[in-house]
Design a protein around this motif. Structure first.
Motif, short mmCIF file in Angstrom:
data_model
loop_
_atom_site.label_atom_id
_atom_site.label_comp_id
_atom_site.label_asym_id
_atom_site.label_seq_id
_atom_site.Cartn_x
_atom_site.Cartn_y
_atom_site.Cartn_z
N GLY A 105 3.10 10.57 -9.61
CA GLY A 105 2.37 10.68 -10.88
C GLY A 105 2.28 9.40 -11.67
N TYR A 106 2.73 8.27 -11.10
CA TYR A 106 2.66 6.99 -11.82
C TYR A 106 1.36 6.28 -11.45
CZ TYR A 106 7.61 7.88 -12.64
OH TYR A 106 8.81 8.45 -13.02
N TRP A 107 0.27 6.78 -11.98
CA TRP A 107 -1.04 6.30 -11.56
C TRP A 107 -1.29 4.85 -11.97
CZ3 TRP A 107 -4.21 8.91 -8.32
CH2 TRP A 107 -3.94 10.27 -8.12
N GLY A 108 -0.92 4.49 -13.18
CA GLY A 108 -1.19 3.13 -13.65
C GLY A 108 -0.44 2.08 -12.85
N VAL A 109 0.85 2.28 -12.66
CA VAL A 109 1.65 1.34 -11.86
C VAL A 109 1.18 1.36 -10.41
CG1 VAL A 109 3.97 0.67 -11.15
CG2 VAL A 109 3.61 1.72 -13.38
N GLY A 110 0.83 2.56 -9.92
CA GLY A 110 0.32 2.67 -8.56
C GLY A 110 -0.96 1.86 -8.37
N SER A 111 -1.85 1.92 -9.36
CA SER A 111 -3.10 1.15 -9.28
C SER A 111 -2.82 -0.35 -9.27
CB SER A 111 -4.01 1.50 -10.45
OG SER A 111 -4.43 2.85 -10.39
N LEU A 145 -2.56 -5.24 -5.93
CA LEU A 145 -1.81 -6.35 -5.34
C LEU A 145 -1.93 -6.34 -3.82
CD1 LEU A 145 1.49 -6.41 -7.47
CD2 LEU A 145 -0.36 -8.10 -7.48
N ALA A 146 -1.90 -5.13 -3.24
CA ALA A 146 -2.07 -5.01 -1.79
C ALA A 146 -3.44 -5.54 -1.37
CB ALA A 146 -1.90 -3.56 -1.35
N VAL A 147 -4.47 -5.16 -2.12
CA VAL A 147 -5.83 -5.64 -1.82
C VAL A 147 -5.88 -7.16 -1.91
CG1 VAL A 147 -8.23 -5.65 -2.59
CG2 VAL A 147 -6.94 -3.51 -2.58
N SER A 148 -5.13 -7.73 -2.86
CA SER A 148 -5.17 -9.18 -3.07
C SER A 148 -4.49 -9.95 -1.94
CB SER A 148 -4.50 -9.53 -4.40
OG SER A 148 -3.09 -9.45 -4.31
N ILE A 149 -3.75 -9.25 -1.09
CA ILE A 149 -3.12 -9.90 0.06
C ILE A 149 -4.01 -9.80 1.29
CG2 ILE A 149 -1.15 -9.78 1.65
CD1 ILE A 149 0.53 -8.94 -0.82
N LYS A 150 -4.65 -8.64 1.47
CA LYS A 150 -5.64 -8.53 2.55
C LYS A 150 -6.61 -7.40 2.22
CE LYS A 150 -6.32 -9.12 7.42
NZ LYS A 150 -5.74 -9.52 8.70
N MET A 151 -7.88 -7.63 2.51
CA MET A 151 -8.94 -6.71 2.09
C MET A 151 -8.97 -5.38 2.84
SD MET A 151 -12.50 -8.43 1.04
CE MET A 151 -12.85 -8.91 2.72
N LEU A 192 0.83 -1.21 0.00
CA LEU A 192 0.00 0.00 0.00
C LEU A 192 0.86 1.25 0.00
CD1 LEU A 192 -1.32 2.32 2.12
CD2 LEU A 192 -2.62 1.53 0.16
N TYR A 193 1.87 1.32 0.86
CA TYR A 193 2.73 2.50 0.92
C TYR A 193 3.55 2.65 -0.36
CZ TYR A 193 1.41 3.04 5.80
OH TYR A 193 0.69 3.24 6.96
N ALA A 194 3.90 1.54 -0.98
CA ALA A 194 4.58 1.61 -2.28
C ALA A 194 3.65 2.25 -3.32
CB ALA A 194 5.00 0.21 -2.73
N ALA A 195 2.37 1.87 -3.29
CA ALA A 195 1.40 2.44 -4.23
C ALA A 195 1.23 3.94 -4.02
CB ALA A 195 0.06 1.73 -4.08
N ILE A 196 1.16 4.38 -2.75
CA ILE A 196 1.00 5.81 -2.47
C ILE A 196 2.22 6.59 -2.97
CG2 ILE A 196 0.84 7.53 -0.63
CD1 ILE A 196 -0.88 5.61 0.94
N THR A 202 -10.07 -0.48 -14.22
CA THR A 202 -9.87 -1.68 -15.03
C THR A 202 -8.57 -2.38 -14.65
OG1 THR A 202 -11.08 -0.70 -16.89
CG2 THR A 202 -9.64 -2.56 -17.38
N ILE A 203 -7.53 -1.59 -14.42
CA ILE A 203 -6.25 -2.16 -13.97
C ILE A 203 -6.43 -2.89 -12.65
CG2 ILE A 203 -3.93 -1.60 -13.13
CD1 ILE A 203 -3.91 0.73 -15.15
N CYS A 204 -7.11 -2.23 -11.71
CA CYS A 204 -7.34 -2.84 -10.40
C CYS A 204 -8.13 -4.14 -10.52
CB CYS A 204 -8.09 -1.86 -9.49
SG CYS A 204 -7.13 -0.40 -8.99
N ALA A 205 -9.18 -4.12 -11.34
CA ALA A 205 -10.02 -5.30 -11.49
C ALA A 205 -9.27 -6.42 -12.22
CB ALA A 205 -11.30 -4.94 -12.25
N ALA A 206 -8.48 -6.04 -13.23
CA ALA A 206 -7.75 -7.04 -14.02
C ALA A 206 -6.76 -7.81 -13.14
CB ALA A 206 -7.02 -6.37 -15.18
N VAL A 207 -6.10 -7.10 -12.24
CA VAL A 207 -5.16 -7.77 -11.34
C VAL A 207 -5.88 -8.82 -10.51
CG1 VAL A 207 -3.68 -7.43 -9.30
CG2 VAL A 207 -3.55 -5.83 -11.22
#
Length: 433
Positions: A192-198, A203-209, A182-186, A236-241
């Motif tokens: 400004g790297y929104w796509g990679v951040g998403s 991935l963080a969500v996929s480890i714990k909700m 999560l902190y890596a995403a922030i 879409t990026i978030c859902a695809a992961v």
């Protein structure tokens, strides 16, 4: 003394003399004050505490006894996948069925392989110590870029965090792993790297909700900073992961996977609650109580979105649009994310001890976003730490924790954006032009 030794000694003395001259030149009283109080120099303290934490974590691992709670269960759950079981309803450990999304399985499957099928717990501890250091680096970078916190706050984050050190290197929970991502995403979002951040956020969500507690503010940030079309792309990026990680499990038993890994109706055991110990158990497990908390959660999110976050994020988008990178801009993005998570923690149906890492590292930032005095902020930090270190929880520790949460929420609400702040932003924009 041999000539070579004399030469080496002279070189050493010369080096020390130069270091002494540099120290005398720059180590003024003002500089020492800045190193303690000036957010601009937080990076200096951060470097010191990172090095200190490496030593501290090694000491903890070597000298303090490891306590088994969930590690064996994690290994048993992923071992089922190793043995060819992809039906989520059949993956279990000593503590019960697997209840985390697919990213958890892959991540801990990697740890399973590295640690000799989970048997090498000491190696796992050192890996989690590395996660702890990485998390600190990511958090300290956010603090440095936002210029929000004084350097001395790192003392309280590193030297009083008994419970957090335990969660990382003595308990090996999945919560700190999710927060690290999560902190890596922030960090990626503020750069400004929104796509990679998403992608990393998902991935963080996929480890714990629990990472979904940041989602309301993040969605608003997408809309205000990127517009509707690009928001769809990020979602879409978030859902695809999530879908790609879950494909093998969805093919085996799609309903079982969705129900088990994203079970929002799970009832927690009263014996482990940190925040509701003062209630009778029959109220704690009552569905109406859960519904009231859900409504309160939604009301608080909508209130802060309307009174605070929308203006923050609109101003952030304006600053980004003209290429004005300031600490103010970073604060405008980070604060809604941290407050969104804090609200979720404050009205959670139940908090367990490992959940402390959900907001421990962001709590100083949130407190320094109020107009409370420094003394009161530090007092709140201390009381919250006391509550989380009271085991087992009591009626007074859980009640006091809620009192602290209420105080913080009140302080945040009262520190609303004002026309005066908007004027300061306009002046900054005019200066830029």
């Amino acid at each position: 003394m041999a000539p070579g030794e004399r030469s080496q000694k002279r070189k050493s003395q010369s080096f020390m003399a130069r270091v002494s001259q540099i120290w005398q030149k720059y180590a003024t009283k003002d500089m020492l004050v800045d190193l303690i109080f000036n957010p601009k120099y937080l990076w200096v303290s951060a470097l010191f505490f990172i090095l200190a934490e490496i030593i501290v974590n090694i000491y903890i691992i070597q000298k303090i006894k490891y306590t088994e709670i969930d590690w064996v269960a994690y290994m048993q759950e992923v071992e089922g996948v190793v043995n060819g079981t992809w039906d989520y309803t059949k993956l279990r450990g000593d503590t019960g069925p697997l209840v985390y999304p697919a990213g958890f399985v892959y991540f801990f499957l990697g740890l399973y392989k590295i640690t000799s099928n989970g048997a090498n717990v000491r190696l796992a501890q050192y890996i989690f110590a590395a996660f702890y250091i990485i998390t600190l680096v990511l958090v300290f970078r956010i603090f440095h870029k936002s210029r929000k916190l004084p350097p001395y706050i790192l003392i309280f984050m590193c030297c009083t965090s008994y419970r957090v050190h335990s969660i990382f290197v003595l308990r090996l929970f999945n919560d700190p792993v999710a927060m690290m991502f999560l902190y890596a995403a922030i960090n990626l979002f503020i750069d400004g790297y929104w796509g990679v951040g998403s992608l990393i956020y998902s991935l963080a969500v996929s480890i714990k909700m629990n990472i979904l507690l940041f989602a309301p503010a993040l969605l608003l940030a997408y809309l205000r900073c990127l517009g509707f079309k690009k928001t769809i792309l990020q979602l879409t990026i978030c859902a695809a992961v999530q879908v790609l990680l879950a494909v093998p499990f969805l093919m085996a038993n799609s309903f079982g996977y969705i129900k088990q890994s994203f079970d929002l109706g799970r009832v927690f055991l009263f014996e482990w609650t940190v925040n509701w110990r003062f209630l009778p158990e029959e109220i704690f497990v009552n569905r109406w109580f859960h519904l009231v908390l859900l409504v309160l959660h939604l009301v608080l999110l909508c209130t802060f979105a309307y009174t605070h976050w929308d203006r923050y994020l609109v101003n952030y988008a304006t600053l980004q649009g003209i290429g004005l990178e300031t600490e103010m801009a970073c604060q405008l993005l980070v604060l809604p994310l941290f407050v969104s998570n804090f609200i979720g923690v404050a009205v959670s149906r139940s908090l367990h001890y490992q959940f402390y890492v959900w907001y421990f590292h962001s709590l100083p930032y949130v407190l320094w976003s109020t107009q409370f005095s420094v003394t009161f902020r530090l007092l709140l930090l201390g009381v919250v730490e006391l509550c989380w270190n009271t085991y087992p929880s009591t009626w007074w520790s859980s009640g006091l924790l809620h009192a602290c949460h209420l105080a913080v929420l009140t302080g945040l609400f009262l520190n609303r954006p004002t026309n005066k702040r908007t004027e300061r932003l306009k002046k900054a924009l005019e200066k830029k032009e």
